[in-house]
Design a protein around this motif. Structure first.
Motif, mmCIF file in Angstrom:
data_model
loop_
_atom_site.group_PDB
_atom_site.id
_atom_site.type_symbol
_atom_site.label_atom_id
_atom_site.label_comp_id
_atom_site.label_asym_id
_atom_site.label_seq_id
_atom_site.Cartn_x
_atom_site.Cartn_y
_atom_site.Cartn_z
ATOM 1 N N UNK A 75 101.213 -5.156 13.139
ATOM 2 C CA UNK A 75 101.205 -5.052 11.679
ATOM 3 C C UNK A 75 102.352 -5.866 11.086
ATOM 4 N N UNK A 76 103.486 -5.878 11.776
ATOM 5 C CA UNK A 76 104.626 -6.672 11.325
ATOM 6 C C UNK A 76 104.299 -8.167 11.360
ATOM 7 N N UNK A 127 107.598 -3.388 0.440
ATOM 8 C CA UNK A 127 106.309 -3.917 0.906
ATOM 9 C C UNK A 127 105.161 -3.310 0.112
ATOM 10 N N UNK A 128 105.260 -2.034 -0.190
ATOM 11 C CA UNK A 128 104.196 -1.374 -0.960
ATOM 12 C C UNK A 128 104.049 -2.036 -2.334
ATOM 13 N N UNK A 161 95.637 -4.298 0.621
ATOM 14 C CA UNK A 161 95.281 -2.883 0.725
ATOM 15 C C UNK A 161 95.727 -2.310 2.064
ATOM 16 N N UNK A 162 95.568 -3.084 3.140
ATOM 17 C CA UNK A 162 96.001 -2.633 4.462
ATOM 18 C C UNK A 162 97.508 -2.375 4.480
ATOM 19 N N UNK A 163 98.288 -3.320 3.960
ATOM 20 C CA UNK A 163 99.743 -3.157 3.932
ATOM 21 C C UNK A 163 100.145 -2.015 3.007
ATOM 22 N N UNK A 164 99.442 -1.862 1.897
ATOM 23 C CA UNK A 164 99.744 -0.789 0.959
ATOM 24 C C UNK A 164 99.544 0.574 1.614
ATOM 25 N N UNK A 165 98.407 0.761 2.275
ATOM 26 C CA UNK A 165 98.114 2.050 2.914
ATOM 27 C C UNK A 165 99.112 2.346 4.027
ATOM 28 N N UNK A 176 96.199 10.298 5.748
ATOM 29 C CA UNK A 176 94.933 10.518 5.049
ATOM 30 C C UNK A 176 94.141 9.230 4.874
ATOM 31 N N UNK A 177 94.834 8.127 4.603
ATOM 32 C CA UNK A 177 94.132 6.904 4.242
ATOM 33 C C UNK A 177 94.121 5.831 5.328
ATOM 34 N N UNK A 178 94.957 5.975 6.360
ATOM 35 C CA UNK A 178 94.971 4.972 7.424
ATOM 36 C C UNK A 178 93.612 4.765 8.080
#
Length: 331
Positions: A75-76, A127-128, A161-165, A176-178
């Motif tokens: 992810x990084x 990041x968010x 969206x991926x980075x936000x979650x 919950x959202x991953x």
């Protein structure tokens, strides 16, 4: 021959708008029609490949889920690659892609916004908030360049969206959202590929043929397949790109599809280097950095099982004596 054409056509995956004039004209250019035999054959092949992917997905063994540290590292990589691409394209005065040259006061503001997002992602700070700003940047791109350009780079919204979650403020929200984060990114990247295949190589075949005229990547005539013209090669490349996109949207054989896509991205850069066109190779690499990061994540985490077509279809194996393979949830 069909297999040779299918896999060799993927070498024309370079985003042609990055390297050709979008106002190009080719003398005596004739676009394919839906009733042409070549088009009908590729439509039939596309249906068969997608169905084969669906069936193969039920046969593949379960892949062991890797540890949290490895997941974090991948992810990084996605975060850093996306940030670097945003910052480098902003330095060139373009939005998200090398050919989308910003213009006017609004475009200049978008460039500064893109640079800020890139710096935040590289520095791993806020990041968010950077992810939210990336979605806003994509909206600005839509206003400046239109809906088609927005669809072509919808993958950036998927990354955002991926980075936000994965950077939500509490562990409860992340848990919950991953399960949906991988699937959302996969589907939006698939839509981007479908749009690029249609816009640049099928409906925009004149662009693909112009690219092939400047970059002689169609080597099949030299192997004895003289009937594979640049026109047919461009058509094949477009259908392959659309097939890849459809399979990603469906979520079947995701890892195999992403592995093939990764080989294509590598091949296009290698071909530019072989030609001695280092500048084009660099443009291609910088533009593809976010997709390379996505590919690494999807290779590791798979389809995103919560939003996968096969999960919506009744499992016929429940009525047989065959052993049902458990499908792991998203990480």
């Amino acid at each position: 021959m069909i297999l040779v054409l299918t896999f060799s056509a993927t070498q024309a995956f370079a985003h042609v708008r990055w390297f050709v004039d979008t106002n190009v004209t080719i003398e005596n250019f004739v676009a394919y029609r839906i009733t042409d035999p070549e088009v009908l054959i590729w439509i039939a092949m596309s249906i068969m490949i997608v169905l084969a992917s669906f069936v193969l997905d039920t046969k593949l063994p379960e892949v062991r889920v890797v540890g949290s540290e490895t997941r974090h590292d991948f992810i990084e990589i996605l975060r850093i690659f996306t940030g670097m691409s945003l910052l480098l394209t902003a330095y060139e005065g373009t939005l998200l892609a090398p050919h989308l040259v910003a213009y006017g006061a609004f475009g200049t503001k978008l460039i500064f916004l893109q640079a800020i997002i890139g710096i935040l992602l590289i520095a791993n700070r806020f990041v968010r908030h950077a992810a939210i700003l990336l979605i806003i940047l994509h909206l600005g791109l839509t206003i400046q360049f239109g809906v088609l350009a927005a669809l072509e780079y919808l993958s950036m919204v998927g990354i955002a969206i991926f980075l936000l979650i994965n950077n939500l403020p509490t562990p409860e929200l992340r848990a919950q959202y991953k399960p949906f984060s991988v699937a959302i990114m996969r589907i939006l990247v698939g839509i981007s590929l479908i749009t690029l295949g249609l816009a640049e190589k099928l409906f925009g075949a004149i662009l693909a043929e112009s690219f092939l005229a400047a970059n002689p990547w169609n080597f099949l005539p030299a192997l004895g397949f003289e009937f594979v013209t640049d026109r047919l090669f461009a058509l094949s490349a477009g259908f392959v790109e659309v097939i890849f996109g459809i399979i990603l949207v469906l979520g079947t054989t995701t890892r195999l599809t992403v592995l093939a896509l990764s080989m294509v991205l590598l091949t296009s850069n290698v071909l530019f280097l072989i030609e001695g066109n280092n500048e084009a190779a660099l443009v291609e690499f910088v533009g593809h950095m976010p997709i390379i990061g996505v590919a690494l994540v999807l290779l590791l985490l798979g389809a995103g099982q919560r939003w996968k077509l096969r999960k919506l279809v009744p499992d016929w194996r429940k009525n047989t004596n065959l052993k049902t393979v458990r499908v792991p949830h998203d990480v």
